[in-house]
Design a protein around this motif. Structure first.
Motif, PDB file in Angstrom:
ATOM      1  N   LEU A 111       0.711  -1.188  -0.201  1.00 14.77           N
ATOM      2  CA  LEU A 111      -0.017  -0.063  -0.116  1.00 14.77           C
ATOM      3  C   LEU A 111       0.722   1.311  -0.071  1.00 14.77           C
ATOM      4  N   LEU A 112       1.762   1.241   0.732  1.00 12.25           N
ATOM      5  CA  LEU A 112       2.704   2.445   1.143  1.00 12.25           C
ATOM      6  C   LEU A 112       3.839   2.315   0.294  1.00 12.25           C
ATOM      7  N   HIS A 113       4.143   1.608  -0.637  1.00  9.27           N
ATOM      8  CA  HIS A 113       5.468   1.709  -1.434  1.00  9.27           C
ATOM      9  C   HIS A 113       5.173   1.640  -2.832  1.00  9.27           C
ATOM     10  N   PHE A 114       3.902   0.805  -3.244  1.00  8.16           N
ATOM     11  CA  PHE A 114       3.670   0.489  -4.604  1.00  8.16           C
ATOM     12  C   PHE A 114       2.303   1.216  -4.983  1.00  8.16           C
ATOM     13  N   VAL A 115       1.425   1.305  -4.333  1.00  8.56           N
ATOM     14  CA  VAL A 115       0.153   1.914  -4.421  1.00  8.56           C
ATOM     15  C   VAL A 115       0.383   3.507  -4.551  1.00  8.56           C
ATOM     16  N   HIS A 116       1.002   4.030  -3.042  1.00  8.84           N
ATOM     17  CA  HIS A 116       1.253   5.472  -2.726  1.00  8.84           C
ATOM     18  C   HIS A 116       2.781   5.359  -2.750  1.00  8.84           C
ATOM     19  N   HIS A 117       3.525   6.197  -3.398  1.00  7.92           N
ATOM     20  CA  HIS A 117       4.877   6.224  -3.083  1.00  7.92           C
ATOM     21  C   HIS A 117       5.215   7.070  -1.769  1.00  7.92           C
ATOM     22  N   ALA A 118       6.438   6.916  -1.171  1.00  4.47           N
ATOM     23  CA  ALA A 118       6.530   7.634  -0.068  1.00  4.47           C
ATOM     24  C   ALA A 118       6.421   9.239  -0.239  1.00  4.47           C
ATOM     25  N   ASP A 119       6.994   9.800  -1.195  1.00  9.68           N
ATOM     26  CA  ASP A 119       6.811  11.214  -1.436  1.00  9.68           C
ATOM     27  C   ASP A 119       5.293  11.545  -1.498  1.00  9.68           C
ATOM     28  N   PHE A 131       0.184  13.161   6.258  1.00  5.34           N
ATOM     29  CA  PHE A 131      -0.564  12.989   7.534  1.00  5.34           C
ATOM     30  C   PHE A 131      -2.160  13.148   6.901  1.00  5.34           C
ATOM     31  N   LEU A 132      -2.654  13.938   6.220  1.00  7.31           N
ATOM     32  CA  LEU A 132      -4.043  13.868   5.717  1.00  7.31           C
ATOM     33  C   LEU A 132      -4.370  12.700   5.283  1.00  7.31           C
ATOM     34  N   MET A 133      -3.713  11.944   4.266  1.00  3.62           N
ATOM     35  CA  MET A 133      -3.882  10.637   3.853  1.00  3.62           C
ATOM     36  C   MET A 133      -3.794   9.700   4.730  1.00  3.62           C
ATOM     37  N   SER A 134      -2.774   9.754   5.811  1.00  2.99           N
ATOM     38  CA  SER A 134      -2.971   8.814   6.983  1.00  2.99           C
ATOM     39  C   SER A 134      -4.337   8.816   7.645  1.00  2.99           C
ATOM     40  N   SER A 135      -4.482  10.040   7.999  1.00  7.93           N
ATOM     41  CA  SER A 135      -5.545  10.121   8.685  1.00  7.93           C
ATOM     42  C   SER A 135      -6.961   9.815   8.254  1.00  7.93           C
ATOM     43  N   GLY A 136      -7.044   9.944   6.867  1.00  5.36           N
ATOM     44  CA  GLY A 136      -8.120   9.489   5.930  1.00  5.36           C
ATOM     45  C   GLY A 136      -8.185   8.031   6.126  1.00  5.36           C
ATOM     46  N   ARG A 137      -7.162   7.317   5.871  1.00  2.00           N
ATOM     47  CA  ARG A 137      -7.102   5.933   6.020  1.00  2.00           C
ATOM     48  C   ARG A 137      -7.536   5.300   7.413  1.00  2.00           C
ATOM     49  N   MET A 138      -7.160   6.023   8.427  1.00  2.00           N
ATOM     50  CA  MET A 138      -7.569   5.730   9.720  1.00  2.00           C
ATOM     51  C   MET A 138      -8.896   5.965  10.147  1.00  2.00           C
ATOM     52  N   GLU A 139      -9.586   6.767   9.472  1.00  2.00           N
ATOM     53  CA  GLU A 139     -11.096   7.040   9.505  1.00  2.00           C
ATOM     54  C   GLU A 139     -12.055   5.771   9.296  1.00  2.00           C
TER      55      GLU A 139
END
Length: 123
Positions: A35-43, A47-55
């Protein structure tokens, strides 16, 4: 031939839990890496994206389960490695309770962080 020594009793509950948590962690880490290295690259991760997933309750639940299993697996592994090295007596008791206290602190802080990211009030 060398003897095999382990503080785990083969077929015991702790032995089984160590293997189950290892298998779960491999799957969750693979999911995380994908998820965090192929779907979404590190750059691209923010924080907003991470918060959205956690919701979302599924992602939040998975991360809470990840926190609990990783804590158990790590602490149980360290404790048993120390026992395998000959830790016994008072030192064993002190280390055991220190690891339990550290686990509780880690889990409480993990819940607080997850709740903050998910927008769940801390009180």
């Amino acid at each position: 031939m060398a003897e095999r020594y382990s503080s785990f009793q083969q077929g015991g509950t702790m032995w089984l839990l160590q293997r189950i948590t290892a298998a779960f962690l491999i799957v969750v880490l693979a999911f995380h890496f994908f998820l965090l290295h192929f779907v979404h690259h590190a750059d691209e991760v923010s924080f907003l994206m991470s918060s959205g997933r956690m919701e979302t309750w599924t992602y939040y639940s998975l991360m809470i389960l990840f926190l609990l299993t990783a804590t158990f697996h790590g602490v149980n592994g360290v404790y048993n490695a120390l026992i395998n090295q000959g830790l016994s007596g008072t030192k064993r008791t002190v280390i055991k309770w220190t690891l339990i206290l550290a686990s509780i602190i880690l889990i409480v802080q993990g819940f607080r962080t997850a709740n903050a990211w998910a927008g769940i009030p801390l009180y």
